[in-house]
Design a protein around this motif. Sequence first.
Motif, PDB file in Angstrom:
ATOM      1  N   PRO A  87      34.343  32.594  28.812  1.00  0.00           N
ATOM      2  CA  PRO A  87      34.242  32.815  30.262  1.00  0.00           C
ATOM      3  C   PRO A  87      34.935  31.739  31.096  1.00  0.00           C
ATOM      4  O   PRO A  87      35.279  31.989  32.248  1.00  0.00           O
ATOM      5  N   THR A  88      35.147  30.556  30.502  1.00  0.00           N
ATOM      6  CA  THR A  88      35.817  29.502  31.274  1.00  0.00           C
ATOM      7  C   THR A  88      37.272  29.847  31.561  1.00  0.00           C
ATOM      8  O   THR A  88      37.908  29.206  32.400  1.00  0.00           O
ATOM      9  N   ARG A  89      37.803  30.853  30.877  1.00  0.00           N
ATOM     10  CA  ARG A  89      39.185  31.282  31.146  1.00  0.00           C
ATOM     11  C   ARG A  89      39.311  31.923  32.519  1.00  0.00           C
ATOM     12  O   ARG A  89      40.399  31.972  33.092  1.00  0.00           O
ATOM     13  N   LYS A  90      38.210  32.470  33.030  1.00  0.00           N
ATOM     14  CA  LYS A  90      38.254  33.201  34.293  1.00  0.00           C
ATOM     15  C   LYS A  90      37.213  32.650  35.265  1.00  0.00           C
ATOM     16  O   LYS A  90      36.207  33.309  35.560  1.00  0.00           O
ATOM     17  N   PRO A  91      37.421  31.449  35.786  1.00  0.00           N
ATOM     18  CA  PRO A  91      36.445  30.879  36.721  1.00  0.00           C
ATOM     19  C   PRO A  91      36.445  31.635  38.042  1.00  0.00           C
ATOM     20  O   PRO A  91      37.490  32.097  38.512  1.00  0.00           O
ATOM     21  N   VAL A  92      35.273  31.783  38.635  1.00  0.00           N
ATOM     22  CA  VAL A  92      35.197  32.421  39.951  1.00  0.00           C
ATOM     23  C   VAL A  92      35.958  31.551  40.952  1.00  0.00           C
ATOM     24  O   VAL A  92      35.706  30.355  41.059  1.00  0.00           O
ATOM     25  N   PRO A  93      36.913  32.110  41.663  1.00  0.00           N
ATOM     26  CA  PRO A  93      37.733  31.292  42.572  1.00  0.00           C
ATOM     27  C   PRO A  93      36.955  30.789  43.772  1.00  0.00           C
ATOM     28  O   PRO A  93      35.998  31.424  44.218  1.00  0.00           O
ATOM     29  N   THR A  94      37.386  29.650  44.268  1.00  0.00           N
ATOM     30  CA  THR A  94      36.785  29.089  45.480  1.00  0.00           C
ATOM     31  C   THR A  94      37.617  29.396  46.714  1.00  0.00           C
ATOM     32  O   THR A  94      37.215  29.081  47.825  1.00  0.00           O
ATOM     33  N   LYS A  95      38.783  29.973  46.521  1.00  0.00           N
ATOM     34  CA  LYS A  95      39.626  30.415  47.636  1.00  0.00           C
ATOM     35  C   LYS A  95      40.354  31.671  47.206  1.00  0.00           C
ATOM     36  O   LYS A  95      40.457  31.962  46.013  1.00  0.00           O
TER      37      LYS A  95
END
Length: 488
Positions: free
Chosen positions: A463-471
Amino acid sequence: MKLKVFYILLAVSIMTSCKKLLDEEPKATATLGDLDPTTLDQTVIGVYEPLTRSRGRLWESTVGLGLELMSEYADGGSSQLNWSNYNALMNLPNNFAQSWTTLYEAIGRANSLISNLNKNTTLSDAVKNKAYGEAYFVRGYCYYFAVRVWGKVPLRLHPIVNASDVGLALSPVNVVYDSVIKDIKLADSLLPNTTTAPGRATKGAAKTALADIYLTLGQYQNARDKAKEVIDNKATYGYDLEPSLATVYSPTLATNKEDVFSLKFSQIVDKGAFMASYWADSKAKAAGYSVSGNKFGGIISLAPLIKGWDDNDLRKKFSLYDKYVINGVTTAAEVEKDIYDLRMGKYKDPDAPIDTGNGNDFYLFRFADVLLIFAEAENKLNGPTTAAYNAINQIRRRGYGQPVNTASAYDLTAGLSQSAFDDSVFRERGYEFIGESKRWFDMVRTNRVAQMINGVNSVIKFPTRKPVPTKFVFALPDVELQNNPLAN
């Protein structure tokens, strides 16, 4: 061989004073006073040219691949990891740098054409109006794309003629959208209903673009009304759903009745698109997908959208695969199993002469867009009405190989709540437009980014391959920051 919009030089006098400063400025200008309608038409074609330029790194490649890999259900694998790492992607300035310069070249050419049309006194109003309409359409759509990718951008509405024109402050997002709507409305008022040259803008394309823009802005009444104008006048514009997906995505047909506006590519070396090759693997030719394969990412079968996709839906089989038959032998497709386990097969052209010669067009708008825009906007305004159901059900029926105007067992469940219907439209857009680089924009405009990415991260191995974006917008590229002192 499919019609190709060929490159037409705009040059009669080369601008040298600011050429070294910006790639955004028009490469040349044309004095239209001495031109006849035929030469003007060639100049208009030149306005479109950057959008379909092979190696131009716009929709045919970087955008077509990159934005699709930003979908929650896709992953770039080992070779394209950066497109899945959202936070690094959004903060690094040059991921869309080549697209930026190509996009602004199209804008610059449109500005040059509009400026020269304003000065022209010899061409008839009818001839000039069509050219105006196409220039406004290209400029408006380019800025619509830009504002969704970068947010605030320099709003260049006039040709760059000297070095003093280079500095331009970024315009706020709402100002850019106001300009986009103004341009596309002008295009709507000036363009013809139909065209004999596939790949050229028409009134129906302008109305569809407006409907899409309004939907993005949450202006549901306007979005519904514009989409309905297209639906009500589909016979005038020559639009309808094509029964066959193979027809819609044919690498050889010039156009089809579902084509509202698409970027045209041909089976000619360096005149085609990359998409079929990007998604395929090393056995692409023998497997019937492309002349070669790059394995630039694939699709995650565990992603909720994909896992929930009915196997009876013909779009699933047409778009995704994990095996193929070569010389009568069923062979597993090449995947990165722990990362993605399906390949994208929506674009197929094994007869292309080279990977830069895939003939598959790239759709910006299809009639399917119109129906789904209407269904979403109508539901937002009035709940899941009969009209909203009819629009989405036409899409579903075609997906299941059923007559689009006849009730089917595959129609959307009746009696849904407004919220459930909205979720259904979002899901249907995912199935209908997979591979067409719309998912990221849909996730952003509907505020579903975190929901979709978290849903995938809960089931994938890394899951670290697709972090939820902050922008949700990209950093401006260095080419702009270095050359435009007011962009910082």
